[in-house]
Design an enzyme around this catalytic site. Structure first.
Site, PDB file in Angstrom:
ATOM      1  N   ASN A   7       0.877  -1.181   0.000  1.00  9.87           N
ATOM      2  CA  ASN A   7       0.000   0.000   0.000  1.00  9.87           C
ATOM      3  C   ASN A   7       0.906   1.221   0.000  1.00  9.87           C
ATOM      4  O   ASN A   7       1.454   1.612   1.025  1.00  9.87           O
ATOM      5  CB  ASN A   7      -0.889  -0.046   1.243  1.00  9.87           C
ATOM      6  CG  ASN A   7      -1.861   1.117   1.292  1.00  9.87           C
ATOM      7  OD1 ASN A   7      -1.785   2.051   0.480  1.00  9.87           O
ATOM      8  ND2 ASN A   7      -2.770   1.071   2.245  1.00  9.87           N
ATOM      9  N   HIS A 180     -13.259   2.565   0.170  1.00  9.72           N
ATOM     10  CA  HIS A 180     -13.179   1.510   1.201  1.00  9.72           C
ATOM     11  C   HIS A 180     -13.826   0.200   0.722  1.00  9.72           C
ATOM     12  O   HIS A 180     -14.257  -0.616   1.527  1.00  9.72           O
ATOM     13  CB  HIS A 180     -13.901   1.903   2.512  1.00  9.72           C
ATOM     14  CG  HIS A 180     -13.430   3.167   3.146  1.00  9.72           C
ATOM     15  ND1 HIS A 180     -14.289   4.153   3.569  1.00  9.72           N
ATOM     16  CD2 HIS A 180     -12.187   3.609   3.451  1.00  9.72           C
ATOM     17  CE1 HIS A 180     -13.618   5.145   4.111  1.00  9.72           C
ATOM     18  NE2 HIS A 180     -12.320   4.851   4.042  1.00  9.72           N
ATOM     19  N   ARG A 241     -13.046  15.669   7.882  1.00  8.00           N
ATOM     20  CA  ARG A 241     -13.864  15.929   6.683  1.00  8.00           C
ATOM     21  C   ARG A 241     -15.320  16.161   7.077  1.00  8.00           C
ATOM     22  O   ARG A 241     -15.818  15.555   8.022  1.00  8.00           O
ATOM     23  CB  ARG A 241     -13.764  14.747   5.719  1.00  8.00           C
ATOM     24  CG  ARG A 241     -12.360  14.565   5.182  1.00  8.00           C
ATOM     25  CD  ARG A 241     -12.243  13.301   4.355  1.00  8.00           C
ATOM     26  NE  ARG A 241     -11.267  12.390   4.901  1.00  8.00           N
ATOM     27  CZ  ARG A 241     -11.105  11.143   4.490  1.00  8.00           C
ATOM     28  NH1 ARG A 241     -11.860  10.661   3.533  1.00  8.00           N
ATOM     29  NH2 ARG A 241     -10.178  10.381   5.038  1.00  8.00           N
ATOM     30  N   GLU A 386      -8.098  -5.338   5.065  1.00  8.84           N
ATOM     31  CA  GLU A 386      -8.035  -5.038   3.636  1.00  8.84           C
ATOM     32  C   GLU A 386      -6.848  -5.733   2.983  1.00  8.84           C
ATOM     33  O   GLU A 386      -6.926  -6.178   1.844  1.00  8.84           O
ATOM     34  CB  GLU A 386      -7.943  -3.519   3.440  1.00  8.84           C
ATOM     35  CG  GLU A 386      -9.262  -2.833   3.749  1.00  8.84           C
ATOM     36  CD  GLU A 386      -9.125  -1.365   4.095  1.00  8.84           C
ATOM     37  OE1 GLU A 386      -8.593  -1.066   5.186  1.00  8.84           O
ATOM     38  OE2 GLU A 386      -9.532  -0.524   3.295  1.00  8.84           O
TER      39      GLU A 386
END
Ligand code: ADP
Length: 403
Positions: A7, A180, A241, A386
């Site tokens: 990643n 996601h 956010r 993930e």
């Protein structure tokens, strides 16, 4: 079969090496502060001492070189030769409308990924860089791209179109993409597995709540709606956010505060959410929960907005699917905040959602069913993974590729 998962971010590279025979983790690690003073590699080989070394890492090439060296190291290594790595799976944030699944990264795919840079200008370039460096340093080893957006490509047009002139969709591909996806797919599948059912038979809502958060409706095994959209700011409020806001606020604020494009963007992405609503207490859930227990009103109003937003999404997606069988909480907040899970589930008995306080209280970071025996909807906490999902997809693509 050993699969390396990479990643690659703008200043960091996270990696994991899995032995897919038993899905065991052979090593994991993190290269930090690439191109910044004080760069380092943290390498954690299974069953051996950790290895943390501060070393100049000017670019991603050097970072990946260090990862390979660490994996091969006499003392801290876990493999003898790079040929033991069957394939490398890369996390790629944006796959545009083209990829609804993971792909082998050949030249054509790499060209297409370059086209998606404008859709994810912060994330796709370092992802692409990581792939290119791995292709160079691990020649002949297949590289696979796993996209955050892919799982959501099944979202129907009625849910992915915005009410803007259609020409903007045609010209610029402005639509809901969602993110996601790897996490939502993983936890939805896990929940079905635990129940001993086929995911296709279940109506599921997955709540991935971390620094970035999204809620997804999964019906017949497919994502049918999700709260993040074209960018990564819609939906519930997040660490910094803003979540859903009336778009009319943007030109109004720009005018009132004489803000540039960059300044308004910074407000929406970096100065809002927990941080903004709490007037600077923190972007971190742990700090806010601690402040709420101290009676801090700014922290309380912030979390109240989050809880309310989550309830609304759960209600909306239950309606969108005409029912709900499974509700899943995952990621940093979802896995570790019993208070959030309890508050969100309270008052949703109309939908058949009944949380068992005894099962929920104190539960952190562990897979569990936290609904009451009689709850129509099964409520789960499932730690997301993930990287394992990326490893699975990578292994599957290699198996298909090798015939
Ligand atoms: P990212 O989106 O960066 O992957 P994570 O999934 O790691 O984020 O989630 C980070 C969030 O999880 C932070 O808001 C953090 O406060 C929250 N979190 C982690 N542990 C706990 C905990 N024990 N209780 C409440 N929140 C927690």
């Amino acid at each position: 079969m050993k699969i390396l998962v990479v990643n690659s971010g703008s200043s960091s590279i996270k990696y994991r090496l899995f032995d897919m025979a038993d899905e065991s983790l052979l090593a994991n690690g993190l290269v930090e502060r690439i191109g910044i003073q004080g760069s380092l590699i943290n390498h954690y080989p299974a069953g051996k001492d950790a290895f943390i070394k501060e070393i100049e890492i000017p670019d991603h090439r050097k970072g990946i070189e260090l990862v390979i060296d660490a994996l091969l190291d006499n003392k801290y290594g876990v493999i003898k030769s790079i040929s033991e790595i069957t394939a490398v799976g890369h996390r790629v944030v944006h796959g545009g409308e083209k990829y609804s699944g993971s792909v082998l990264l050949n030249d054509d795919v790499m060209d297409t990924l370059n086209e998606f840079i404008e859709l994810a200008p912060l994330h796709n370039p370092p992802n692409i860089l990581g792939i290119k460096v791995c292709q160079e340093l691990l020649p002949g080893i297949p590289q696979v791209g796993v996209f955050d957006t892919a799982f959501h490509q099944s979202i129907p047009e009625q849910a992915f179109l915005y009410g803007l002139p259609y020409s903007f969709y045609e010209k610029y591909r402005i639509r809901r993409y969602g993110f996601h996806g790897t996490s939502h797919k993983y936890v939805a599948q896990k929940a079905a597995e635990i129940l001993g059912k086929d995911l296709k038979e279940l109506k599921v809502i997955t709540c991935h709540l971390g620094n970035g958060s999204s809620i997804t409706a999964v019906k017949e095994g497919k994502s049918v709606d999700t709260s993040l959209g074209f960018g990564t700011i819609s939906g519930v409020i997040m660490g910094t956010r803003c979540g859903d806001i009336d778009p009319a606020i943007i030109p109004y604020l720009m005018e009132k505060e004489k803000l540039s494009f960059k300044e308004i963007n910074d407000i929406l992405y970096k100065k809002s959410g927990f941080m903004g609503l709490s007037e600077g207490i923190s972007s971190d859930m742990r700090d806010l929960e601690a402040q709420v227990s101290n009676g801090n009103k700014r922290a309380k109003r912030t979390l109240d907005v989050l809880y309310y937003g989550l309830k609304k999404y759960i209600g909306a997606y239950t309606a969108a699917m005409n029912g709900l069988d499974v509700l899943v909480f995952t990621a940093g907040i979802g896995e570790n905040s019993p208070l959030l899970r309890k508050t969100v589930c309270e008052g949703l008995s109309f939908f058949g959602i009944e949380i068992d306080d005894k099962k929920n209280d104190g539960l952190k970071g562990k897979k569990a069913i936290i609904s009451t025996e009689n709850s129509k909807v099964k409520i789960f906490v499932i730690p997301t993974d993930e990287e394992l999902m990326i490893a699975h997809d990578t292994a599957e693509i290699c198996n298909n590729f090798n015939g």
